[in-house]
Enzyme design. Structure first.
Site, PDB file in Angstrom:
ATOM      1  N   HIS A 128       0.862  -1.181   0.000  1.00 19.49           N
ATOM      2  CA  HIS A 128       0.000   0.000   0.000  1.00 19.49           C
ATOM      3  C   HIS A 128       0.901   1.233   0.000  1.00 19.49           C
ATOM      4  O   HIS A 128       2.031   1.198   0.484  1.00 19.49           O
ATOM      5  CB  HIS A 128      -0.863  -0.033   1.273  1.00 19.49           C
ATOM      6  CG  HIS A 128      -1.920   1.017   1.358  1.00 19.49           C
ATOM      7  ND1 HIS A 128      -1.645   2.328   1.707  1.00 19.49           N
ATOM      8  CD2 HIS A 128      -3.262   0.958   1.182  1.00 19.49           C
ATOM      9  CE1 HIS A 128      -2.770   3.016   1.728  1.00 19.49           C
ATOM     10  NE2 HIS A 128      -3.770   2.208   1.414  1.00 19.49           N
ATOM     11  N   ASP A 205       2.961  -4.263   7.961  1.00 16.92           N
ATOM     12  CA  ASP A 205       1.674  -3.574   7.831  1.00 16.92           C
ATOM     13  C   ASP A 205       0.575  -4.618   8.036  1.00 16.92           C
ATOM     14  O   ASP A 205       0.344  -5.470   7.179  1.00 16.92           O
ATOM     15  CB  ASP A 205       1.582  -2.937   6.440  1.00 16.92           C
ATOM     16  CG  ASP A 205       0.211  -2.341   6.141  1.00 16.92           C
ATOM     17  OD1 ASP A 205      -0.703  -2.451   6.989  1.00 16.92           O
ATOM     18  OD2 ASP A 205       0.046  -1.773   5.047  1.00 16.92           O
ATOM     19  N   GLN A 208      -4.718  -5.330   6.907  1.00 16.38           N
ATOM     20  CA  GLN A 208      -5.661  -6.290   6.343  1.00 16.38           C
ATOM     21  C   GLN A 208      -5.589  -7.655   7.021  1.00 16.38           C
ATOM     22  O   GLN A 208      -6.319  -8.569   6.638  1.00 16.38           O
ATOM     23  CB  GLN A 208      -5.405  -6.444   4.833  1.00 16.38           C
ATOM     24  CG  GLN A 208      -5.532  -5.179   4.032  1.00 16.38           C
ATOM     25  CD  GLN A 208      -6.961  -4.652   3.977  1.00 16.38           C
ATOM     26  OE1 GLN A 208      -7.927  -5.379   4.195  1.00 16.38           O
ATOM     27  NE2 GLN A 208      -7.113  -3.364   3.689  1.00 16.38           N
ATOM     28  N   LYS A 231     -10.836  -0.797  10.204  1.00 13.98           N
ATOM     29  CA  LYS A 231     -11.035  -2.001   9.394  1.00 13.98           C
ATOM     30  C   LYS A 231     -11.441  -3.207  10.249  1.00 13.98           C
ATOM     31  O   LYS A 231     -11.808  -4.247   9.716  1.00 13.98           O
ATOM     32  CB  LYS A 231      -9.762  -2.324   8.595  1.00 13.98           C
ATOM     33  CG  LYS A 231      -9.365  -1.233   7.601  1.00 13.98           C
ATOM     34  CD  LYS A 231      -8.119  -1.623   6.834  1.00 13.98           C
ATOM     35  CE  LYS A 231      -7.567  -0.458   6.021  1.00 13.98           C
ATOM     36  NZ  LYS A 231      -8.465  -0.015   4.941  1.00 13.98           N
ATOM     37  N   CYS A 369      -4.753   2.528  -3.756  1.00 22.10           N
ATOM     38  CA  CYS A 369      -3.504   2.984  -3.128  1.00 22.10           C
ATOM     39  C   CYS A 369      -2.383   1.984  -3.369  1.00 22.10           C
ATOM     40  O   CYS A 369      -1.591   1.687  -2.468  1.00 22.10           O
ATOM     41  CB  CYS A 369      -3.699   3.221  -1.628  1.00 22.10           C
ATOM     42  SG  CYS A 369      -4.862   4.533  -1.240  1.00 22.10           S
TER      43      CYS A 369
END
Length: 411
Positions: A128, A205, A208, A231, A369
Site C-alpha cells: 500500500h 503492515d 488487512q 477495518k 492505493c
C-alpha cells in the site's frame, strides 16, 4: 479430556448486530463488499462511543476529577485489550490514528536518525502507498535507497528474489502481512526470522490481517507491527503501532506537545516514557473506547471463526466470478484472504462500480492505493470485492447477479 467442539455461530444473528447493513441504497437492499476499505460497526461499538460522550467525556491523563479518571481508565483499558488481542505488552503499544501514522512514526523516529547514504530499504511490489511513500521521503533525506522485491503472476511474493535482496546494506524491510488488493497472505513469521538473522529491522503492515485472522505479533517476531482500527469494526481515526521495547526507548519523539513530556523548561525538556512519549496531544479517546468494544466483540466471535467464515465466503465468491466469461481475477495465491480484485473485458472498473452502486452493491474501484502493483499487471484500475464475516452467501449471489446485469448494459 477431549476438547469441547466450538459452538456454531448464528451468522444471521451476527449480521443483525450491524445497523448499517439493514439500510437500502437506491431503493435496493445494501450489499456491502468494500470491507478492505473500511469495516462496518456493530451496535456495541456505536453504543460505547455514544456512552463515553454521554457519561464520561473528559481528557485523559491530566485531570484528577472523577470524569478525568473514568476517561483515562477507559482509554488505557482499550490499550490493554488491544495488547491482549495481539499477544503483546501494553507498554509496547503506541495508540495512534492508524497504520499510516504508525509507519510514519517508524520512518521519522527510527529510520531518519539512523539511515545513511549507501543503506537500503526493502519493500515489496504489493505494498500500500502508506508502506512506500514514507520510506521514499526518508530515503530522500538520508541518501538511502528504496529497493523493490517483485511478485509472481499469481500475486505471491517472490521468495527467492527476497532472499537475494537481503544484502548486508539492507537496514529495513517493510512488508504487508496481507495484500489489500490481492489478498495474498505473506509468510511474515519466516521472513522476519530470516531478516533478524541478517540484522535487518522489519516493519509489518497488519491493516488487512488483524481484522480477519488471529494475529500473534510476538510469534511473528517482527520489530514493528502497524494496524488500523476502522477495518476491524472500530471507529475511524484509531489504530496502533507495536514496537520492540528497545526500539521505543531508543527513538526520539515524532511529535511534541502535551502528554509526551515529564518536564518542560526553556533549558530543555524531559520526555515521557514510551508509549506515551509518542502520543502528543489529546487523543481520539471516544474512538479508542469504541475500538476496545470492537476488540471485545471480535474476541467473543473468535478470530478462528471469523477467518473460517470469510474463507467460505471467498470460495463461493471466487467460484461464481470464475463462471463469468471475460472476467479476470488478480491474485490467485493459495490460502488468500477474502479480497478479490477483478476486471471484466470491455468494461472500465469505475463504470462497473457506478452501475453496481445503482443495484445496491458497494465495491471499490480504482488503484486501491497500490499504483506500482497495478502497473505490474498492466492495468489502470480494477474493481475489488471484499466480503467480511457479517456478509452472506445470498449477498454473493445477489452481487454476481447484479454484475451480470450491469455487464450487459456496458456491452
Amino acid at each position: 479430556m477431549n476438547a469441547q467442539p466450538t459452538p456454531a455461530i448464528d451468522w444471521d444473528a451476527v449480521r443483525a448486530d450491524f445497523p448499517l447493513l439493514q439500510r437500502e441504497v437506491h431503493g435496493k437492499p445494501l450489499i456491502y463488499f468494500d470491507n478492505a476499505n473500511t469495516g462496518q460497526k456493530p451496535a456495541c461499538v456505536i453504543e460505547a462511543v455514544d456512552g463515553f460522550y454521554r457519561r464520561h467525556n473528559a481528557n485523559v491523563s491530566r485531570a484528577v476529577h472523577q470524569l478525568g479518571s473514568e476517561a483515562t481508565d477507559a482509554y488505557e483499558a482499550s490499550r490493554k485489550a488491544l495488547a491482549r488481542f495481539l499477544n503483546v505488552r501494553a507498554e509496547e503499544l503506541v495508540l495512534c490514528s492508524g497504520t499510516t501514522f504508525a509507519i510514519n512514526l517508524v520512518a521519522y523516529s527510527w529510520a531518519l536518525p539512523r539511515l545513511q547514504p549507501g543503506d537500503a530499504i526493502l519493500v515489496s511490489r504489493m505494498e500500500h502507498h502508506a508502506n512506500i511513500v514514507p520510506w521514499q521521503l526518508v530515503a530522500e533525506r538520508t541518501g538511502a535507497v528504496v529497493r523493490v522485491v517483485e511478485i509472481r503472476d499469481d500475486g505471491t511474493l517472490d521468495q527467492d528474489a527476497l532472499q537475494q535482496a537481503m544484502t548486508p546494506d539492507v537496514k529495513l524491510l517493510a512488508l504487508t502481512h496481507v495484500s489489500n488488493v490481492l489478498g495474498t497472505v505473506n509468510p511474515v513469521r519466516e521472513i522476519c526470522r530470516d531478516a533478524r538473522r541478517r540484522g535487518i529491522v522489519t516493519v509489518i503492515d497488519g491493516s488487512q490481517a488483524v481484522p480477519h485472522r488471529r494475529v500473534d505479533v510476538a510469534a511473528i517476531g517482527c520489530d514493528f507491527y502497524a494496524f488500523t482500527g476502522h477495518k476491524m469494526c472500530g471507529p475511524t481515526g484509531t489504530g496502533a503501532l507495536w514496537a520492540r521495547r528497545e526500539h521505543l526507548h531508543a527513538m526520539p519523539p515524532f511529535l511534541g506537545g502535551g502528554e509526551m513530556i515529564r518536564e518542560v523548561a526553556f533549558e530543555g525538556t524531559v520526555y515521557n516514557d514510551p508509549p506515551h512519549r509518542f502520543e502528543a496531544g489529546t487523543p481520539n479517546i471516544a474512538g479508542f473506547v469504541g475500538l476496545g468494544a470492537a476488540v471485545a466483540y471480535l474476541e467473543r466471535l473468535g478470530m478462528e471463526q471469523v477467518e473460517r467464515r470469510e474463507a467460505e465466503l471467498l470460495a463461493h465468491l471466487t467460484e461464481e466470478l470464475q463462471r463469468i466469461d471475460g472476467l479476470r481475477i488478480f491474485g490467485t495465491a493459495p490460502d488468500k484472504a477474502a479480497v478479490v480484485a477483478f476486471l471484466v473485458e470491455g468494461a472500465h472498473a469505475h463504470d462497473l462500480a457506478t452501475l453496481l452502486d445503482l443495484e445496491g452493491v458497494a465495491i471499490r474501484s480504482g488503484q486501491h492505493c497500490a499504483h506500482p502493483l497495478l502497473k505490474f499487471y498492466g492495468v489502470a484500475a480494477t474493481c475489488r470485492a471484499s466480503p467480511a464475516f457479517y456478509n452472506t452467501h445470498a449477498e454473493i449471489e445477489g452481487f454476481v447477479s447484479a454484475l451480470r446485469k450491469v455487464r450487459t448494459l456496458l456491452a
